[in-house]
Design a protein around this motif. Structure first.
Motif, PDB file in Angstrom:
ATOM      1  N   GLN A  31       0.734  -1.268   0.094  1.00  0.00           N
ATOM      2  CA  GLN A  31      -0.046  -0.066   0.083  1.00  0.00           C
ATOM      3  C   GLN A  31       0.886   1.296   0.108  1.00  0.00           C
ATOM      4  O   GLN A  31       0.392   2.291  -0.149  1.00  0.00           O
ATOM      5  N   ASN A  32       2.178   1.087   0.373  1.00  0.00           N
ATOM      6  CA  ASN A  32       3.103   2.211   0.519  1.00  0.00           C
ATOM      7  C   ASN A  32       3.507   2.757  -0.946  1.00  0.00           C
ATOM      8  O   ASN A  32       4.650   3.380  -1.077  1.00  0.00           O
ATOM      9  N   ILE A  33       2.947   2.758  -2.155  1.00  0.00           N
ATOM     10  CA  ILE A  33       3.322   3.221  -3.475  1.00  0.00           C
ATOM     11  C   ILE A  33       3.033   4.657  -3.255  1.00  0.00           C
ATOM     12  O   ILE A  33       1.921   5.397  -2.759  1.00  0.00           O
ATOM     13  N   ASP A  34       4.015   5.470  -3.439  1.00  0.00           N
ATOM     14  CA  ASP A  34       4.134   6.723  -3.297  1.00  0.00           C
ATOM     15  C   ASP A  34       2.942   7.377  -4.679  1.00  0.00           C
ATOM     16  O   ASP A  34       3.440   7.510  -5.871  1.00  0.00           O
ATOM     17  N   VAL A  35       1.819   7.886  -4.134  1.00  0.00           N
ATOM     18  CA  VAL A  35       0.925   8.375  -5.129  1.00  0.00           C
ATOM     19  C   VAL A  35       0.221   9.531  -4.386  1.00  0.00           C
ATOM     20  O   VAL A  35       0.200   9.781  -3.369  1.00  0.00           O
ATOM     21  N   LYS A  36      -0.360  10.386  -5.392  1.00  0.00           N
ATOM     22  CA  LYS A  36      -1.063  11.504  -4.974  1.00  0.00           C
ATOM     23  C   LYS A  36      -2.678  11.052  -4.881  1.00  0.00           C
ATOM     24  O   LYS A  36      -2.932  11.176  -6.166  1.00  0.00           O
ATOM     25  N   MET A 188     -13.364  -8.501  -5.758  1.00  0.00           N
ATOM     26  CA  MET A 188     -12.988  -9.286  -6.966  1.00  0.00           C
ATOM     27  C   MET A 188     -13.614  -8.600  -8.248  1.00  0.00           C
ATOM     28  O   MET A 188     -12.981  -8.734  -9.208  1.00  0.00           O
ATOM     29  N   GLY A 189     -14.801  -8.287  -8.045  1.00  0.00           N
ATOM     30  CA  GLY A 189     -15.516  -7.672  -8.938  1.00  0.00           C
ATOM     31  C   GLY A 189     -14.849  -6.190  -9.482  1.00  0.00           C
ATOM     32  O   GLY A 189     -14.984  -5.691 -10.815  1.00  0.00           O
ATOM     33  N   GLY A 190     -14.020  -5.458  -8.622  1.00  0.00           N
ATOM     34  CA  GLY A 190     -13.422  -4.446  -9.114  1.00  0.00           C
ATOM     35  C   GLY A 190     -12.196  -4.737  -9.804  1.00  0.00           C
ATOM     36  O   GLY A 190     -11.921  -4.212 -10.879  1.00  0.00           O
ATOM     37  N   GLY A 191     -11.624  -5.853  -9.705  1.00  0.00           N
ATOM     38  CA  GLY A 191     -10.662  -6.296 -10.568  1.00  0.00           C
ATOM     39  C   GLY A 191     -10.943  -6.708 -11.880  1.00  0.00           C
ATOM     40  O   GLY A 191     -10.427  -6.359 -12.924  1.00  0.00           O
ATOM     41  N   GLN A 192     -12.223  -7.429 -11.879  1.00  0.00           N
ATOM     42  CA  GLN A 192     -12.758  -7.925 -12.991  1.00  0.00           C
ATOM     43  C   GLN A 192     -13.176  -6.588 -14.140  1.00  0.00           C
ATOM     44  O   GLN A 192     -12.721  -6.573 -15.058  1.00  0.00           O
ATOM     45  N   SER A 193     -13.428  -5.584 -13.307  1.00  0.00           N
ATOM     46  CA  SER A 193     -13.893  -4.412 -14.101  1.00  0.00           C
ATOM     47  C   SER A 193     -12.801  -3.628 -14.654  1.00  0.00           C
ATOM     48  O   SER A 193     -12.675  -3.172 -15.718  1.00  0.00           O
ATOM     49  N   LEU A 194     -11.821  -3.659 -13.920  1.00  0.00           N
ATOM     50  CA  LEU A 194     -10.571  -3.119 -14.418  1.00  0.00           C
ATOM     51  C   LEU A 194      -9.950  -3.800 -15.723  1.00  0.00           C
ATOM     52  O   LEU A 194      -9.704  -3.430 -16.696  1.00  0.00           O
ATOM     53  N   ALA A 213      -9.372  -6.333  -5.777  1.00  0.00           N
ATOM     54  CA  ALA A 213      -8.689  -7.423  -5.234  1.00  0.00           C
ATOM     55  C   ALA A 213      -7.427  -7.907  -6.132  1.00  0.00           C
ATOM     56  O   ALA A 213      -7.112  -7.319  -7.290  1.00  0.00           O
ATOM     57  N   PRO A 214      -6.717  -8.751  -5.582  1.00  0.00           N
ATOM     58  CA  PRO A 214      -5.376  -9.190  -6.532  1.00  0.00           C
ATOM     59  C   PRO A 214      -5.605  -9.905  -7.716  1.00  0.00           C
ATOM     60  O   PRO A 214      -4.724 -10.252  -8.479  1.00  0.00           O
ATOM     61  N   ASN A 215      -6.886 -10.322  -8.323  1.00  0.00           N
ATOM     62  CA  ASN A 215      -7.097 -10.606  -9.557  1.00  0.00           C
ATOM     63  C   ASN A 215      -6.691  -9.406 -10.477  1.00  0.00           C
ATOM     64  O   ASN A 215      -6.748  -9.627 -11.732  1.00  0.00           O
ATOM     65  N   GLY A 248      -2.936  -1.594  -2.652  1.00  0.00           N
ATOM     66  CA  GLY A 248      -1.731  -1.545  -3.528  1.00  0.00           C
ATOM     67  C   GLY A 248      -2.302  -2.055  -4.897  1.00  0.00           C
ATOM     68  O   GLY A 248      -1.464  -1.526  -5.905  1.00  0.00           O
ATOM     69  N   ASN A 249      -3.216  -2.852  -4.917  1.00  0.00           N
ATOM     70  CA  ASN A 249      -3.684  -3.040  -6.241  1.00  0.00           C
ATOM     71  C   ASN A 249      -4.339  -1.738  -6.943  1.00  0.00           C
ATOM     72  O   ASN A 249      -4.426  -1.740  -8.305  1.00  0.00           O
ATOM     73  N   SER A 250      -4.765  -0.932  -6.251  1.00  0.00           N
ATOM     74  CA  SER A 250      -5.145   0.330  -6.995  1.00  0.00           C
ATOM     75  C   SER A 250      -3.998   1.503  -7.283  1.00  0.00           C
ATOM     76  O   SER A 250      -4.149   1.932  -8.096  1.00  0.00           O
ATOM     77  N   THR A 251      -3.223   1.681  -6.015  1.00  0.00           N
ATOM     78  CA  THR A 251      -2.255   2.308  -6.118  1.00  0.00           C
ATOM     79  C   THR A 251      -1.082   2.202  -7.379  1.00  0.00           C
ATOM     80  O   THR A 251      -0.636   3.130  -7.876  1.00  0.00           O
ATOM     81  N   GLN A 252      -0.950   0.928  -7.506  1.00  0.00           N
ATOM     82  CA  GLN A 252       0.015   0.520  -8.215  1.00  0.00           C
ATOM     83  C   GLN A 252      -0.546   1.035 -10.119  1.00  0.00           C
ATOM     84  O   GLN A 252       0.148   1.518 -10.821  1.00  0.00           O
TER      85      GLN A 252
END
Length: 292
Positions: A31-36, A188-194, A213-215, A248-252
């Motif tokens: 989760q500690n990826i440097d994002v704004k 999991m549905g968020g990962g599917q959507s992306l 999620a990690p998917n 972290g799945n979102s910040t990356q």
């Protein structure tokens, strides 16, 4: 990194018999990826509470034949107040998590019909219907699939695009084009959507991920062609709880988009965890941004 993904997925799978997705603890420091982060603006009090004296939408359970799965499958469809078959409507496909099915948003605390009714009453959303399918594309698509159902989530795009979307467009009064079609989901549905939304920008112009999620594929896989995404995607919007170990799945993805000049929103929900507090907020905000 692979161990982190496996641990997170395993934690999700352990609760498939429960009524709600789990509160997932931190895994490593992903989760500690440097994002704004984009600015968090709270939803108004009562946004998810039923109100008297306003027009109400309806929810219909539909059945459709899936060519990819080879069975009859089900989805819930929210029709807005005063749905009129003589008008055209946009469509939001709203996906559930690994512990849910086509009823998770409706029965496990998401109250999408109430959120949408209130938004309509306040004149804050465009005309749309909301489709809540079962994202587990398998002959046995019950909640008890556990880790064994992970693969079924991964191939849901074939059922969604090949069978469900044509059914919706033929049985309801929809525009049917990408500019009037959105996809979003929780966990999991968020990962599917992306994964599915960014891979099929000819079908979806608006993509949302709530506590994905990690998917979720890595950013370079999701966006192999930066210029194409800049040109064709109209909205890439995410939210995740600040205390959610899956952030972290979102910040990356947010970091990649920022580095490449791709418009992308990521909101950190203050003290939020992996639950419907965050996901209801996600639907409330996302629904107001699409089809406008």
């Amino acid at each position: 990194m692979k161990r982190i993904y496996l641990a997170a997925l395993l934690s999700i799978s352990l609760m498939t018999a429960n009524a709600q997705e789990p509160n997932i603890p931190m895994f490593g420091n992903r989760q500690n990826i440097d994002v704004k982060f984009n600015e968090y603006k709270p939803a108004p009090e009562g946004f998810d509470q039923e109100r008297a004296g306003i027009a109400k939408g309806t929810v219909k359970l539909i059945e459709y034949q899936s060519e990819s799965v080879g069975t009859t499958r089900k989805a819930n469809v929210y029709l807005p107040p005063k749905y009129d078959a003589k008008k055209k409507y946009s469509v939001l496909y709203l996906l559930h998590g690994i512990g849910g099915d086509e009823w998770e948003w409706m029965n496990d605390g998401g109250v999408p019909n109430i959120i949408m009714d209130n938004l309509y009453a306040d004149g804050k959303v465009a005309d749309m219907i909301v489709v809540m399918p079962n994202g587990r594309a398998a002959a046995n698509d019950s909640r008890q699939g556990g880790m064994g159902s992970a693969g079924a989530f991964g191939v849901f795009d074939k059922d969604l695009i090949g069978s469900l979307m044509p059914y919706i467009n033929s049985h309801f009064s929809t525009y049917g084009d990408k500019m009037h079609t959105a996809i979003a989901g929780l966990s999991m549905g968020g990962g599917q959507s992306l994964n599915f939304g960014l891979a099929n920008m000819d079908k979806f112009a608006y993509v949302g991920g709530f506590s994905s999620a990690p998917n979720t594929q890595r950013a370079a896989q999701l966006i192999p062609d930066v210029e194409k995404v800049k040109k064709e995607n109209k909205l890439l919007w995410m939210v995740c709880g600040s205390r959610d170990g899956l952030i972290g799945n979102s910040t990356q993805l947010k970091a990649f988009c920022d580095e490449n000049g791709i418009p992308c929103t990521l909101i950190s929900y203050p003290d939020g965890e992996h639950n419907f507090v965050v996901w209801k907020y996600g639907l409330y905000k996302f629904a107001q941004l699409i089809f406008k």
